[in-house]
Design an enzyme around this catalytic site. Structure first.
Site, PDB file in Angstrom:
ATOM      1  N   ARG A  73       0.961  -1.219  -0.024  1.00 33.29           N
ATOM      2  CA  ARG A  73      -0.087  -0.009  -0.007  1.00 33.29           C
ATOM      3  C   ARG A  73       0.833   1.287   0.099  1.00 33.29           C
ATOM      4  O   ARG A  73       1.849   1.277   0.692  1.00 33.29           O
ATOM      5  CB  ARG A  73      -0.778   0.002   1.276  1.00 33.29           C
ATOM      6  CG  ARG A  73      -2.274  -0.775   1.160  1.00 33.29           C
ATOM      7  CD  ARG A  73      -2.968  -0.586   2.395  1.00 33.29           C
ATOM      8  NE  ARG A  73      -2.567  -1.466   3.416  1.00 33.29           N
ATOM      9  CZ  ARG A  73      -1.901  -0.751   4.327  1.00 33.29           C
ATOM     10  NH1 ARG A  73      -1.886   0.431   4.540  1.00 33.29           N
ATOM     11  NH2 ARG A  73      -1.382  -1.390   5.349  1.00 33.29           N
ATOM     12  N   TYR A 201      -1.752  -3.504  -6.622  1.00 32.94           N
ATOM     13  CA  TYR A 201      -1.782  -4.111  -5.390  1.00 32.94           C
ATOM     14  C   TYR A 201      -2.853  -4.378  -4.471  1.00 32.94           C
ATOM     15  O   TYR A 201      -3.442  -3.025  -4.546  1.00 32.94           O
ATOM     16  CB  TYR A 201      -0.303  -3.518  -4.734  1.00 32.94           C
ATOM     17  CG  TYR A 201      -0.217  -4.151  -3.008  1.00 32.94           C
ATOM     18  CD1 TYR A 201      -0.047  -5.221  -3.097  1.00 32.94           C
ATOM     19  CD2 TYR A 201      -0.750  -3.316  -2.221  1.00 32.94           C
ATOM     20  CE1 TYR A 201       0.205  -5.762  -1.649  1.00 32.94           C
ATOM     21  CE2 TYR A 201      -0.951  -3.981  -0.740  1.00 32.94           C
ATOM     22  CZ  TYR A 201      -0.282  -5.085  -0.357  1.00 32.94           C
ATOM     23  OH  TYR A 201      -0.494  -5.786   0.487  1.00 32.94           O
ATOM     24  N   GLY A 203      -4.109  -3.687  -1.226  1.00 28.58           N
ATOM     25  CA  GLY A 203      -4.809  -2.619  -0.571  1.00 28.58           C
ATOM     26  C   GLY A 203      -5.267  -1.234  -1.463  1.00 28.58           C
ATOM     27  O   GLY A 203      -6.117  -0.563  -1.406  1.00 28.58           O
ATOM     28  N   LYS A 210      -9.535  -2.415   1.881  1.00 31.19           N
ATOM     29  CA  LYS A 210      -9.541  -1.426   2.733  1.00 31.19           C
ATOM     30  C   LYS A 210     -10.099   0.116   2.153  1.00 31.19           C
ATOM     31  O   LYS A 210     -10.671   0.799   3.317  1.00 31.19           O
ATOM     32  CB  LYS A 210      -7.804  -1.157   2.752  1.00 31.19           C
ATOM     33  CG  LYS A 210      -7.048  -2.265   3.231  1.00 31.19           C
ATOM     34  CD  LYS A 210      -7.501  -2.791   4.715  1.00 31.19           C
ATOM     35  CE  LYS A 210      -6.465  -3.395   5.717  1.00 31.19           C
ATOM     36  NZ  LYS A 210      -5.955  -4.591   4.997  1.00 31.19           N
ATOM     37  N   HIS A 230     -10.459  -2.706  11.605  1.00 36.07           N
ATOM     38  CA  HIS A 230      -9.375  -3.525  11.017  1.00 36.07           C
ATOM     39  C   HIS A 230      -9.299  -4.679  12.026  1.00 36.07           C
ATOM     40  O   HIS A 230      -8.091  -4.737  12.581  1.00 36.07           O
ATOM     41  CB  HIS A 230      -8.229  -2.638  11.036  1.00 36.07           C
ATOM     42  CG  HIS A 230      -6.961  -3.071  10.168  1.00 36.07           C
ATOM     43  ND1 HIS A 230      -5.695  -2.737  10.091  1.00 36.07           N
ATOM     44  CD2 HIS A 230      -6.961  -4.269   9.162  1.00 36.07           C
ATOM     45  CE1 HIS A 230      -4.852  -3.484   9.493  1.00 36.07           C
ATOM     46  NE2 HIS A 230      -5.671  -4.147   8.687  1.00 36.07           N
ATOM     47  N   SER A 252      -1.459  -3.998   9.958  1.00 33.18           N
ATOM     48  CA  SER A 252      -0.953  -5.002   8.752  1.00 33.18           C
ATOM     49  C   SER A 252       0.369  -5.764   8.975  1.00 33.18           C
ATOM     50  O   SER A 252       1.354  -5.011   9.544  1.00 33.18           O
ATOM     51  CB  SER A 252      -0.923  -4.278   7.318  1.00 33.18           C
ATOM     52  OG  SER A 252      -2.022  -3.570   7.353  1.00 33.18           O
ATOM     53  N   CYS A 254       1.074  -8.055  11.411  1.00 32.69           N
ATOM     54  CA  CYS A 254       1.395  -8.433  12.544  1.00 32.69           C
ATOM     55  C   CYS A 254       0.622  -9.647  13.141  1.00 32.69           C
ATOM     56  O   CYS A 254       0.412  -9.783  14.305  1.00 32.69           O
ATOM     57  CB  CYS A 254       0.976  -7.264  13.617  1.00 32.69           C
ATOM     58  SG  CYS A 254       1.874  -5.757  13.498  1.00 32.69           S
ATOM     59  N   GLY A 255       0.368 -10.488  12.270  1.00 35.89           N
ATOM     60  CA  GLY A 255      -0.207 -11.871  12.552  1.00 35.89           C
ATOM     61  C   GLY A 255      -1.524 -12.000  12.593  1.00 35.89           C
ATOM     62  O   GLY A 255      -2.064 -13.087  13.408  1.00 35.89           O
ATOM     63  N   LYS A 256      -2.241 -11.246  12.099  1.00 37.44           N
ATOM     64  CA  LYS A 256      -3.915 -11.409  12.282  1.00 37.44           C
ATOM     65  C   LYS A 256      -4.133 -12.594  11.505  1.00 37.44           C
ATOM     66  O   LYS A 256      -5.018 -13.318  12.295  1.00 37.44           O
ATOM     67  CB  LYS A 256      -4.572 -10.320  11.702  1.00 37.44           C
ATOM     68  CG  LYS A 256      -4.614  -8.762  12.332  1.00 37.44           C
ATOM     69  CD  LYS A 256      -5.793  -7.898  12.061  1.00 37.44           C
ATOM     70  CE  LYS A 256      -5.876  -7.619  10.322  1.00 37.44           C
ATOM     71  NZ  LYS A 256      -4.317  -6.839  10.485  1.00 37.44           N
ATOM     72  N   ASP A 277      -9.246  -9.754   9.029  1.00 28.91           N
ATOM     73  CA  ASP A 277      -8.746  -8.444   8.357  1.00 28.91           C
ATOM     74  C   ASP A 277      -9.882  -7.320   8.753  1.00 28.91           C
ATOM     75  O   ASP A 277      -9.355  -6.508   9.484  1.00 28.91           O
ATOM     76  CB  ASP A 277      -8.438  -8.297   7.197  1.00 28.91           C
ATOM     77  CG  ASP A 277      -7.590  -7.285   6.753  1.00 28.91           C
ATOM     78  OD1 ASP A 277      -6.625  -6.897   7.431  1.00 28.91           O
ATOM     79  OD2 ASP A 277      -7.764  -6.457   5.667  1.00 28.91           O
ATOM     80  N   ARG A 374       2.216 -12.175  -0.947  1.00 24.09           N
ATOM     81  CA  ARG A 374       0.764 -12.338  -0.522  1.00 24.09           C
ATOM     82  C   ARG A 374       0.219 -13.828  -1.078  1.00 24.09           C
ATOM     83  O   ARG A 374       0.580 -13.972  -2.244  1.00 24.09           O
ATOM     84  CB  ARG A 374      -0.232 -11.264  -0.551  1.00 24.09           C
ATOM     85  CG  ARG A 374       0.169  -9.992   0.154  1.00 24.09           C
ATOM     86  CD  ARG A 374      -0.284  -9.731   1.558  1.00 24.09           C
ATOM     87  NE  ARG A 374      -0.060  -8.727   2.100  1.00 24.09           N
ATOM     88  CZ  ARG A 374      -0.557  -8.282   3.183  1.00 24.09           C
ATOM     89  NH1 ARG A 374      -1.678  -8.760   3.550  1.00 24.09           N
ATOM     90  NH2 ARG A 374      -0.047  -7.298   3.957  1.00 24.09           N
ATOM     91  N   ARG A 405       2.811  -3.884  17.428  1.00 25.26           N
ATOM     92  CA  ARG A 405       3.940  -4.560  17.374  1.00 25.26           C
ATOM     93  C   ARG A 405       4.888  -3.605  18.288  1.00 25.26           C
ATOM     94  O   ARG A 405       5.195  -2.693  17.820  1.00 25.26           O
ATOM     95  CB  ARG A 405       4.593  -4.967  15.919  1.00 25.26           C
ATOM     96  CG  ARG A 405       5.921  -5.488  15.752  1.00 25.26           C
ATOM     97  CD  ARG A 405       6.323  -5.512  14.171  1.00 25.26           C
ATOM     98  NE  ARG A 405       5.685  -6.394  13.745  1.00 25.26           N
ATOM     99  CZ  ARG A 405       5.924  -7.670  13.471  1.00 25.26           C
ATOM    100  NH1 ARG A 405       7.127  -8.059  13.758  1.00 25.26           N
ATOM    101  NH2 ARG A 405       5.025  -8.411  12.715  1.00 25.26           N
ATOM    102  N   GLY A 499       0.400 -20.636  18.057  1.00 25.38           N
ATOM    103  CA  GLY A 499      -0.444 -21.476  18.906  1.00 25.38           C
ATOM    104  C   GLY A 499      -0.444 -21.307  20.327  1.00 25.38           C
ATOM    105  O   GLY A 499      -1.501 -21.551  20.903  1.00 25.38           O
ATOM    106  N   ASN A 501      -0.509 -18.646  21.622  1.00 23.06           N
ATOM    107  CA  ASN A 501      -1.345 -17.038  22.131  1.00 23.06           C
ATOM    108  C   ASN A 501      -2.660 -17.646  22.676  1.00 23.06           C
ATOM    109  O   ASN A 501      -3.463 -16.822  23.296  1.00 23.06           O
ATOM    110  CB  ASN A 501      -1.552 -16.128  20.844  1.00 23.06           C
ATOM    111  CG  ASN A 501      -0.117 -15.568  20.451  1.00 23.06           C
ATOM    112  OD1 ASN A 501       0.652 -15.397  21.269  1.00 23.06           O
ATOM    113  ND2 ASN A 501      -0.211 -15.389  19.184  1.00 23.06           N
TER     114      ASN A 501
END
Ligand code: SAT
Ligand code: MN
Length: 607
Positions: A73, A201, A203, A210, A230, A252, A254-256, A277, A374, A405, A499, A501
């Protein structure tokens, strides 16, 4: 008589001058035809849009390589064009709608010459949902048409749904000539219009994502009394079979996606996926907050995805299905014709080409896959998909989890004292930047509710809106903060993440159902040592304590930075937010040393 939709398409065609207009119906056959076109006819430079991958190991998978300048983005080229600059706020680039349109008209004149204009009718949300929105996107590249079919509910029925209405959501997209100097992503919130040129791309080009579902939808939500966020949506099933639904906001990359399909490390617990997302949150007639995922696909970061970090994602990517699966800007194993990225299981293949198509030399130090490479895949492939995914009403949310983060400072988990305190917690959240947007990676910036790049109006008003929503909820979700990213003195992550988490999620669920008490700190409530399940984790007491350490000195600096951020919004920053801010500053002054003496983590130690 032409409908408003037909008229609008015609006008855009007059401006952009495509060779041909093709109305998509969203069918399986059509997806196959579009892939064929992308393999044989359309190109970026001399690279075909799609390349077939090894169909045995990656069923229905295709490879796409973007223009090398078009990999993330571009926030600096993204504008929100309210008539009044103040409404866009300091959190958005702004241009007057008249000026923006003039600029875009010039850039779009003839931009589709020699190409096909695809007309994509799609729905954000289940077509039967009262919260769903009917949309049309125009685009001139098969990659975007196929991606939108994966990411949204695309069907010709949406054209009937729109009928003679004028208020459908409009998106005009062209890749132009990929010139970064002629690249703009413009939003016109009052007209429900997104106009994007020069980028293919995600986004920037999949306008339902988005651009509409956050920037424009957040503005609609502000006016209509709901929230576009988000956020991941997931269900956490406990050993008794009860499912608690939560949403999680993380910036974005960060592991969603990993969190959305987490494979639980705790026996008896299971995570059900509803979205990775975006969440649209409405106050239900019962005074609870209800969430739907407007999307129907997953657009996740490939590097780091493996059977170890996210086995359900790999199963999703390898599932046999009738939606195509796309890989964008990963590397390629030329012996097997399979995608490859850093972190994927198994040995590094011998003959790789990198994301730019150059043969890769392992001694070069360069990455095979772009860090923001991606995959695009249907959520219906996901083995952990919740049976509530298609429920038009959505799911009732018991906890909202906000994170970023942060390698320093922010504890693993805290619970806010109440809704207002939780909104402040969200407002002061910061995060270190990632490769998902074109900027320097690793810089700290405030990113409230992970919405800084996506809030389509003044963020001061956004905080006010959150406070107002809280007043309408008779059973508000609890608001938590999480941070998986704290590092030790050697720069290594202290918390194992992925896992594991689930241990933090379990505590959150226990708090939601009043099963455990908690310890008060200036920042909020944290787990009593015995309540955070650490059995089986190889983590020392000292390290656990480190995860919850609150350093008053560092926090004072953090609050100064927060203050600078909140001051930008002037009188639009609600007084309630300042009240919470002052309270925290005072608490930090008074309480921290006394509080630090009382932290004793990891008492229950290893297995
Ligand atoms: O580029 S997208 O917005 O689609 C993905 C992300 O950055 O979160
Ligand atoms: Mn995102």
């Amino acid at each position: 008589m032409a409908t408003p939709l037909e008229k609008w398409v015609e006008e855009q065609a007059k401006l952009t001058k495509p060779n041909k207009i093709y109305w998509c119906d969203g069918s399986e056959d059509e997806a196959r035809r579009l892939i064929e076109i992308g393999m044989k006819k359309e190109k970026i430079g001399d690279v075909p849009i799609f390349q077939e991958l090894n169909q045995k190991s990656w069923p229905n998978a295709y490879y796409h390589r973007s223009h090398p300048t078009d990999v993330a983005r571009t926030e600096h080229l993204t504008y929100v064009c309210h008539p009044d600059k103040e409404i866009a706020g300091p959190n958005n680039n702004w241009m007057h709608p008249d000026e923006a349109k003039e600029k875009m008209r010039k850039l779009s004149d003839g931009c589709m010459k020699g190409r096909t204009m695809y007309v994509l009718p799609y729905m954000m949300g289940h077509p039967d949902s009262p919260y769903a929105k009917a949309c049309i996107q125009l685009t001139d590249v098969s990659y975007v048409a196929v991606s939108m079919r994966i990411m949204t509910r695309m069907s010709k029925k949406i054209i009937e749904k729109i009928g003679t209405r004028e208020d459908f959501v409009k998106g005009l997209h062209s890749v132009g000539d990929f010139d970064p100097d002629k690249r703009f992503i413009m939003h016109f919130p009052d007209e429900h219009l997104v106009w994007s040129i020069g980028s293919g791309y995600g986004g920037n080009a999949l306008l339902g994502k988005k651009c509409f579902s956050l920037r424009i939808a957040s503005w609609l939500g502000f006016q209509e009394g709901w929230l576009a966020e988000h956020m991941v949506i997931l269900g956490i099933e406990d050993p008794k079979g009860n499912v608690t639904y939560v949403t999680v906001a993380l910036p974005s990359a960060c592991g969603k996606t990993n969190l959305a399909m987490l494979e639980s490390a705790l026996p008896g617990y299971k995570v059900w996926t509803l979205g990775d997302d975006i969440a649209w949150l409405n106050v239900g007639p019962d005074g609870r907050l209800w969430a739907i995922n407007p999307e129907a696909g997953l657009f996740g970061v490939a590097p780091g995805t493996s059977m170890k970090t996210n086995p359900n994602m790999l199963k999703t990517l390898k599932a046999v299905n009738f939606y195509p699966t796309l890989f964008t800007n990963t590397g390629l194993d030329t012996d097997t014709n399979e995608p490859w990225w850093e972190g994927l299981d198994g040995a590094v293949p011998k003959n790789l080409i990198d994301w730019q198509g150059k043969s890769w030399d392992s001694s070069s130090g360069s990455k095979v896959a772009h860090p923001n490479s991606r995959f695009t895949v249907s959520i219906n492939n996901c083995p952990t998909l919740s049976k509530e995914f298609d429920n038009p009403k959505g799911v009732p949310i018991s906890a909202i989890i906000l994170g970023g983060r942060r390698t320093q400072l922010v504890p693993l988990v805290t619970e806010s004292f109440n809704w207002q305190n939780g909104v402040y917690l969200g407002a002061r959240t910061g995060s270190e930047t990632t490769a998902a947007a074109a900027h320097q990676v690793g810089q700290l910036r405030r990113d409230p509710m992970a919405m800084l790049p996506f809030c389509g109006y003044n963020m001061g008003d956004y905080f006010r809106h959150w406070l107002n929503i809280g007043k309408k909820l008779t059973q508000p979700p609890k608001i938590f903060s999480v941070n998986w990213f704290r590092v030790d003195d050697e720069g290594k992550f202290v918390w194992p993440g992925f896992g594991e988490n689930i241990r933090v999620l379990k505590w959150i669920v226990d708090r939601v159902h009043n099963r455990v008490k908690a310890k008060q700190t200036p920042l909020g409530l944290i787990p009593d040592a015995q309540d955070l399940e650490t059995g089986g984790l190889n983590i020392t007491k000292e390290k656990m304590a480190k995860l919850f350490e609150i350093n008053a000195q560092e926090w004072k600096q953090e609050l100064q930075d927060t203050e600078k951020f909140l001051n930008q919004f002037g009188s639009r920053t609600p007084s309630e937010i300042w009240q919470e801010h002052k309270k925290l500053a005072e608490q930090l002054d008074n309480n921290v040393s006394e509080f630090e003496d009382s932290i004793h983590y990891g008492d229950r130690g290893g297995a």
